[in-house]
Design a protein around this motif. Structure first.
Motif, PDB file in Angstrom:
ATOM      1  N   ALA A 195       0.916  -1.160  -0.473  1.00 23.45           N
ATOM      2  CA  ALA A 195      -0.076   0.093   0.413  1.00 23.45           C
ATOM      3  C   ALA A 195       0.619   1.356   0.206  1.00 23.45           C
ATOM      4  O   ALA A 195       0.201   2.055  -0.785  1.00 23.45           O
ATOM      5  CB  ALA A 195      -0.870   0.129   1.167  1.00 23.45           C
ATOM      6  N   LEU A 196       1.666   1.157   0.891  1.00 25.28           N
ATOM      7  CA  LEU A 196       2.712   2.313   0.328  1.00 25.28           C
ATOM      8  C   LEU A 196       3.688   2.594  -0.307  1.00 25.28           C
ATOM      9  O   LEU A 196       3.810   3.797  -1.329  1.00 25.28           O
ATOM     10  CB  LEU A 196       3.811   1.728   1.822  1.00 25.28           C
ATOM     11  CG  LEU A 196       3.338   2.753   3.577  1.00 25.28           C
ATOM     12  CD1 LEU A 196       4.401   2.220   4.448  1.00 25.28           C
ATOM     13  CD2 LEU A 196       2.580   4.198   3.327  1.00 25.28           C
ATOM     14  N   GLN A 198       2.496   1.840  -3.225  1.00 19.67           N
ATOM     15  CA  GLN A 198       1.752   2.341  -4.621  1.00 19.67           C
ATOM     16  C   GLN A 198       0.788   4.085  -4.061  1.00 19.67           C
ATOM     17  O   GLN A 198       1.062   4.607  -5.012  1.00 19.67           O
ATOM     18  CB  GLN A 198      -0.272   1.509  -3.930  1.00 19.67           C
ATOM     19  CG  GLN A 198      -0.029   0.209  -5.153  1.00 19.67           C
ATOM     20  CD  GLN A 198      -0.898  -0.468  -5.479  1.00 19.67           C
ATOM     21  OE1 GLN A 198      -2.164  -0.325  -4.359  1.00 19.67           O
ATOM     22  NE2 GLN A 198      -1.120  -1.230  -5.533  1.00 19.67           N
ATOM     23  N   GLN A 199       0.952   3.922  -2.906  1.00 13.37           N
ATOM     24  CA  GLN A 199       1.112   5.166  -2.034  1.00 13.37           C
ATOM     25  C   GLN A 199       2.295   6.842  -2.771  1.00 13.37           C
ATOM     26  O   GLN A 199       1.704   7.572  -3.164  1.00 13.37           O
ATOM     27  CB  GLN A 199       1.101   5.711  -0.514  1.00 13.37           C
ATOM     28  CG  GLN A 199       0.637   7.256   0.201  1.00 13.37           C
ATOM     29  CD  GLN A 199       0.721   6.798   1.253  1.00 13.37           C
ATOM     30  OE1 GLN A 199       0.235   6.229   2.190  1.00 13.37           O
ATOM     31  NE2 GLN A 199       1.471   8.205   2.220  1.00 13.37           N
ATOM     32  N   TRP A 200       3.358   6.082  -2.424  1.00 14.30           N
ATOM     33  CA  TRP A 200       4.453   7.446  -3.133  1.00 14.30           C
ATOM     34  C   TRP A 200       4.696   6.956  -4.958  1.00 14.30           C
ATOM     35  O   TRP A 200       5.497   7.563  -4.882  1.00 14.30           O
ATOM     36  CB  TRP A 200       5.522   6.515  -1.987  1.00 14.30           C
ATOM     37  CG  TRP A 200       5.542   7.173  -1.251  1.00 14.30           C
ATOM     38  CD1 TRP A 200       4.771   6.771   0.548  1.00 14.30           C
ATOM     39  CD2 TRP A 200       4.969   8.353  -0.111  1.00 14.30           C
ATOM     40  NE1 TRP A 200       5.011   7.027   1.397  1.00 14.30           N
ATOM     41  CE2 TRP A 200       4.735   8.310   0.715  1.00 14.30           C
ATOM     42  CE3 TRP A 200       4.835  10.019  -1.539  1.00 14.30           C
ATOM     43  CZ2 TRP A 200       4.788   9.587   1.425  1.00 14.30           C
ATOM     44  CZ3 TRP A 200       4.850  10.925   0.238  1.00 14.30           C
ATOM     45  CH2 TRP A 200       4.910  10.676   1.701  1.00 14.30           C
ATOM     46  N   THR A 264       9.395  11.474   2.003  1.00 15.57           N
ATOM     47  CA  THR A 264       8.370  11.296   3.089  1.00 15.57           C
ATOM     48  C   THR A 264       8.178  12.527   4.083  1.00 15.57           C
ATOM     49  O   THR A 264       6.994  12.327   3.846  1.00 15.57           O
ATOM     50  CB  THR A 264       7.709  10.034   3.442  1.00 15.57           C
ATOM     51  OG1 THR A 264       9.433   9.852   4.983  1.00 15.57           O
ATOM     52  CG2 THR A 264       8.091   8.943   2.740  1.00 15.57           C
TER      53      THR A 264
END
Length: 389
Positions: A195-196, A198-200, A264
């Motif tokens: 998920a991270l 894809q988030q970034w 981030t």
């Protein structure tokens, strides 16, 4: 036992000192000891919140980013602590709250244990001192601090040897801070990393080089970025997690050298293990570490470490086993190429990283601190008339 911990830094600040203090408090309380904390408030107002005593302070950003200096406006809180009569005082910082530790020790005859967290020679550029003058000041200051303690805790033998070179003659115990392995073992959600990613928007075929920590000059981030650029790989992404005064310089260097970078900023404490697990290998060019706590955390997350050679991690980061310690840009590139191109080696090093972290548990840290405190309970400290409170 009643244990008073004094520290200039405390939650919600995230750094190695705070991590160590929070872990020490938790482990001591789990062993049945009563713990109170003295730290600095974010204003000139002094107050108490539970067992944490916040002393009024003013900003000292011009000396060091985020630093604060205590104001002498907390007499009632200090008298309350004196009435509590701690059995041992464990100081974590050499400046404002060390004065509190010293004043209470003088008044009560309570021994001070002090953890020497920081190699100050690597920070004298904040005071615009030359290396020679800075070393002289740091040597004199360190000897003065150590002369007011019953025992110094050195996180590594590197720090113990440094203090001996300074001419420190008091008792020194080497006690690594350790890592809260539970935060990495529990709630291990494989989907969180995806998920991270894809988030970034990190490409699936890229090896993620993780740097997590303070972004400051002494961390050598620009040198690290140059080494990544010189390695010439097009299939890596540098993930920078954290913040600090060197942030913009590091990001500008990455743009200049065309290194793919994701920044981030600071992340919530509870998400830190997920960011470690998102990485494929932990990278750093810092030489200012006293023990490299982030290296331990990376290993606990199953992340091999690629770091500039530093005696503080001798016996921790083992070349070709759970990572590498490199000495040149060419060696950095060779290690990075080997890691990226050999999937079997990558998996083997990840398993070795997990196994090696077991030596640095929070429980072992708490037990060692408790043993030290018990050894000091019968040690008398001369009382000073007036006590300084």
């Amino acid at each position: 036992m009643k244990v008073l911990i004094t520290t200039d830094w405390y939650a919600p600040v995230i750094n190695g000192v705070v991590t160590s203090v929070l872990m020490l408090r938790r482990e001591l309380e789990a062993r049945g000891h009563e713990v109170r904390i003295v730290t600095l408030s974010n204003s000139m107002h002094s107050y108490k919140d539970g067992n944490v005593y916040y002393m009024g302070s003013v900003s000292a950003n011009r000396i060091y980013p985020g630093a604060r200096l205590k104001m002498n406006r907390a007499g009632s809180l200090l008298r309350e602590l004196a009435d509590w009569q701690p059995d041992v005082i464990h100081s974590q910082c050499e400046f404002s709250t060390f004065r509190v530790a010293s004043a209470l020790s003088n008044r009560l005859g309570t021994p001070i244990v002090h953890t020497y967290h920081t190699v100050y020679e690597d920070y004298t550029h904040y005071l615009y001192l030359s290396r020679r003058v800075g070393r002289y000041v740091v040597t004199a200051f360190s000897r003065w601090i150590c002369g007011h303690t019953a025992c110094i805790v050195a996180p590594t033998q590197k720090v113990e040897q440094l203090l001996r070179r300074y001419g420190v003659h008091c008792r020194i115990e080497v006690i690594p801070t350790g890592v809260d392995l539970r935060s990495f073992r529990e709630n291990d959600n494989p989907q969180a990393g995806e998920a991270l990613r894809q988030q970034w928007n990190i490409p699936q075929d890229h090896t993620i080089l993780l740097y997590l920590g303070r972004m400051a000059k002494e961390k050598n981030l620009e040198s690290l970025i140059d080494q990544i650029a010189d390695a010439g790989r097009q299939d890596v992404t540098l993930l920078l997690v954290g913040d600090g005064p060197d942030r913009e310089a590091a990001l500008e260097r990455a743009r200049q050298r065309q290194v793919p970078v994701i920044y981030t900023g600071m992340v919530p404490h509870g998400e830190v293990p997920d960011y470690y697990r998102l990485g494929d290998i932990f990278v750093t060019a810092s030489t200012s570490e006293t023990q490299g706590l982030t290296y331990f955390e990376a290993l606990a997350a199953g992340l091999p470490v690629l770091c500039l050679r530093d005696s503080c991690v001798d016996g921790v980061v083992e070349d070709g086993v759970n990572g590498w310690q490199y000495e040149s840009g060419e060696e950095f590139a060779r290690c990075l190429h080997a890691f990226c191109e050999n999937r079997a080696l990558r998996q083997e090093m990840q398993r070795a990283a997990l196994a090696s972290a077991e030596r640095f548990s929070a429980e072992a840290f708490g037990a060692a601190a408790e043993k030290l405190y018990l050894s000091l309970q019968k040690q008398a400290v001369p009382l000073v008339s007036g006590g300084g409170l």
